[in-house]
Design a protein around this motif. Structure first.
Motif, PDB file in Angstrom:
ATOM      1  N   PRO A   1       0.725  -1.162   0.306  1.00  0.00           N
ATOM      2  CA  PRO A   1       0.189   0.243  -0.387  1.00  0.00           C
ATOM      3  C   PRO A   1       0.584   0.925   0.336  1.00  0.00           C
ATOM      4  O   PRO A   1       0.095   2.117  -0.682  1.00  0.00           O
ATOM      5  N   GLU A   2       2.307   1.260   0.006  1.00  0.00           N
ATOM      6  CA  GLU A   2       2.700   2.096   0.632  1.00  0.00           C
ATOM      7  C   GLU A   2       3.764   2.609  -0.899  1.00  0.00           C
ATOM      8  O   GLU A   2       3.677   3.326  -0.996  1.00  0.00           O
ATOM      9  N   ARG A   3       3.573   1.602  -1.969  1.00  0.00           N
ATOM     10  CA  ARG A   3       3.783   2.066  -3.015  1.00  0.00           C
ATOM     11  C   ARG A   3       2.443   2.426  -4.575  1.00  0.00           C
ATOM     12  O   ARG A   3       1.918   1.805  -4.116  1.00  0.00           O
ATOM     13  N   ARG A   4       2.755   3.336  -5.193  1.00  0.00           N
ATOM     14  CA  ARG A   4       2.341   3.140  -6.392  1.00  0.00           C
ATOM     15  C   ARG A   4       2.499   3.231  -7.927  1.00  0.00           C
ATOM     16  O   ARG A   4       1.630   3.151  -8.764  1.00  0.00           O
ATOM     17  N   VAL A   5       3.846   1.875  -7.934  1.00  0.00           N
ATOM     18  CA  VAL A   5       4.186   1.965 -10.117  1.00  0.00           C
ATOM     19  C   VAL A   5       3.409   0.579  -9.768  1.00  0.00           C
ATOM     20  O   VAL A   5       3.462  -0.177  -9.304  1.00  0.00           O
ATOM     21  N   ILE A   6       2.959   0.924 -11.069  1.00  0.00           N
ATOM     22  CA  ILE A   6       3.028  -0.594 -11.335  1.00  0.00           C
ATOM     23  C   ILE A   6       3.605  -0.205 -12.878  1.00  0.00           C
ATOM     24  O   ILE A   6       3.567   0.034 -14.086  1.00  0.00           O
TER      25      ILE A   6
ATOM     26  N   GLY B   1      -6.443   6.049  -7.661  1.00  0.00           N
ATOM     27  CA  GLY B   1      -5.892   7.409  -7.625  1.00  0.00           C
ATOM     28  C   GLY B   1      -4.675   7.368  -6.812  1.00  0.00           C
ATOM     29  O   GLY B   1      -3.509   6.395  -6.332  1.00  0.00           O
ATOM     30  N   HIS B   2      -5.112   8.580  -5.940  1.00  0.00           N
ATOM     31  CA  HIS B   2      -3.270   8.799  -5.032  1.00  0.00           C
ATOM     32  C   HIS B   2      -2.357   8.489  -5.803  1.00  0.00           C
ATOM     33  O   HIS B   2      -1.115   7.763  -5.074  1.00  0.00           O
ATOM     34  N   GLY B   3      -2.456   9.013  -6.844  1.00  0.00           N
ATOM     35  CA  GLY B   3      -1.371   8.303  -7.651  1.00  0.00           C
ATOM     36  C   GLY B   3      -0.734   7.385  -7.977  1.00  0.00           C
ATOM     37  O   GLY B   3       0.675   6.914  -8.503  1.00  0.00           O
ATOM     38  N   THR B   4      -1.235   6.356  -8.229  1.00  0.00           N
ATOM     39  CA  THR B   4      -1.296   4.853  -9.098  1.00  0.00           C
ATOM     40  C   THR B   4      -0.762   5.524 -10.032  1.00  0.00           C
ATOM     41  O   THR B   4      -1.934   5.994 -10.893  1.00  0.00           O
ATOM     42  N   ARG B   5      -0.104   4.088 -10.546  1.00  0.00           N
ATOM     43  CA  ARG B   5       0.170   4.487 -12.568  1.00  0.00           C
ATOM     44  C   ARG B   5       1.155   3.287 -13.418  1.00  0.00           C
ATOM     45  O   ARG B   5       1.575   2.910 -11.975  1.00  0.00           O
ATOM     46  N   LEU B   6       0.284   3.317 -13.958  1.00  0.00           N
ATOM     47  CA  LEU B   6       1.459   2.427 -14.514  1.00  0.00           C
ATOM     48  C   LEU B   6       2.058   3.460 -15.442  1.00  0.00           C
ATOM     49  O   LEU B   6       2.389   3.842 -16.231  1.00  0.00           O
TER      50      LEU B   6
ATOM     51  N   GLU C   1      10.839   2.307  -5.766  1.00  0.00           N
ATOM     52  CA  GLU C   1       9.062   2.587  -6.284  1.00  0.00           C
ATOM     53  C   GLU C   1       8.649   2.308  -6.273  1.00  0.00           C
ATOM     54  O   GLU C   1       7.146   1.918  -6.641  1.00  0.00           O
ATOM     55  N   VAL C   2       9.041   0.947  -7.377  1.00  0.00           N
ATOM     56  CA  VAL C   2       7.978   0.158  -7.675  1.00  0.00           C
ATOM     57  C   VAL C   2       6.848  -1.532  -7.041  1.00  0.00           C
ATOM     58  O   VAL C   2       7.637  -1.957  -5.721  1.00  0.00           O
ATOM     59  N   ALA C   3       5.119  -1.056  -6.893  1.00  0.00           N
ATOM     60  CA  ALA C   3       5.106  -1.916  -6.216  1.00  0.00           C
ATOM     61  C   ALA C   3       4.825  -3.214  -7.083  1.00  0.00           C
ATOM     62  O   ALA C   3       5.340  -4.965  -5.835  1.00  0.00           O
TER      63      ALA C   3
END
Length: 397
Positions: free
Chosen positions: A101-106, A128-133, A148-150
């Protein structure tokens, strides 16, 4: 030792057709019609709704999941069947993201199957919350794995070129930065040896209508590693994934282990066709399949390059770096493929210019490969592809 004469006899193929498209849709197993008919009658006809229990329909997602688990190096009880591959990729990705949950990158690659990328983009937008591919070139994936990668989400075998990722190495690299992995096995399952447990994979999904030959629209499967099984978040909280679906509790309570990844009512007719298809695989050693696939692929490449200089190899030259398909670039690839199909050689086309050929040893041998090369050479030599009828693109290519 796999008896490929026996496996060839297990499939129904039209006379005069050389089928090099099993990487898209496998042919019908001879046993499938009777197995599906058994669901229709006597099961559905005589048992009616009782078939869910008496005929075992309700448990088919798990029982078939265990059969698949044995073929992909997964632990028993950690694969379940149902829904589509896109749905299963979405579930796996959502569960993996919830564990970081602390990371946002796929992280994925630019060669990934578009549907997987669409699913990732849609999920990121929803969260949301900055989650991005983030996508990078396939060869740059390892370097792009940072803290940074989840989740690393990749398809092992590229749908266009057959290029193959190293599952174990990239999974290990992802774990070095505490990222989780989601592997799409659409072009791996039934084509190359897969050992999910040995590779320490976190989540995986795959389809059954390509090399497994379970029929058009056959259901997908999902794998959840044991260490995540009781923690995996079920983003799609369907009633079949509830701990007690027939309690009709208004509050969702996930089932234990991978059963929580069930969503909707099982497609029993399609599951029956899958059951029949897996009976063939009970008699097959995937390592034998892989060895024969490489031999056929090398034979095909050599023949095409000798006789069709207009075509340029799109697949990796090293057979260890590709799956069970061979692809070539050709400016008029769509028309050339239609000319081939008109002459009984069935492959397919992927934009912008790729002609794809699946080398599936269960029902393809040297004679078919050699004849396919001869026909392709005739088409190239005489420009038979330059026919207006062949240039009209159908809705399915």
């Amino acid at each position: 030792m796999t008896d490929f004469a026996w496996t060839r006899d297990q499939f129904l193929l039209p006379d005069g057709v050389i089928y090099l498209d099993g990487n898209s849709l496998g042919p019908m197993p001879k046993a499938a019609p009777d197995r599906v008919a058994r669901v229709l009658q006597p099961e559905w006809r005589d048992m009616l709704i009782g078939g869910w229990v008496k005929a075992g329909w309700h448990m088919m997602p798990e029982t078939l999941g265990d059969r698949i688990a044995a073929l992909i190096g997964a632990e028993p009880g950690h694969v379940v069947v149902g829904d589509t591959l896109s749905i299963k990729v979405y579930q796996a990705l959502a569960a993996a993201l919830a564990l970081r949950p602390e990371r946002r990158v796929i992280l994925s690659d630019t060669g990934n199957f578009p549907s997987d990328l669409y699913m990732a983009e849609g999920l990121a937008r929803t969260l949301g919350h900055g989650t991005r591919l983030v996508t990078v070139a396939p060869e740059d994936v390892a370097e792009a794995l940072t803290d940074e990668v989840a989740v690393l989400m990749l398809t092992e075998v590229d749908y266009r070129t057959g290029r193959r990722h190293d599952v174990a190495a990239l999974t290990a690299r992802a774990h070095e930065v505490s990222a989780l992995t989601v592997w799409d096995l659409a072009h791996s399952f039934g084509a190359v040896p897969v050992d999910l447990a040995a590779a320490n994979v976190d989540f995986a999904a795959g389809c059954t209508y390509k090399y497994i030959n379970a029929g058009p629209g056959a259901p997908a499967f999902i794998y959840v590693a044991p260490r995540h099984a009781e923690k995996a978040d079920t983003a799609l909280q369907g009633w079949q994934g509830h701990d007690a679906p027939f309690a009709f509790d208004p509050a969702y309570r996930p089932a234990s282990k991978v059963a929580r990844m069930r969503v909707g009512t099982p497609p029993v007719l399609q599951l029956a066709a899958l059951d029949a298809a897996l009976d063939v695989w009970d008699q097959v050693d995937i390592h034998d399949v892989r060895a024969r696939s490489i031999a056929l692929s090398e034979r095909f490449i050599a023949g095409v390059e000798e006789t069709c200089p207009q075509l340029r190899l799109a697949s990796p030259r090293d057979p260890e770096r590709r799956g069970s398909q061979v692809s070539f670039h050709f400016e008029h690839g769509y028309a050339a493929m239609q000319a081939l199909i008109a002459r009984g050689v069935v492959g397919d086309f992927r934009a912008p210019d790729i002609m794809r050929f699946g080398l599936t040893p269960l029902y393809i041998g040297e004679a078919e490969v050699d004849r396919a090369v001869e026909i392709l050479a005739e088409i190239m030599k005489d420009r038979l592809w330059d026919n207006p009828d062949y240039k009209v693109k159908a809705i399915v290519t």
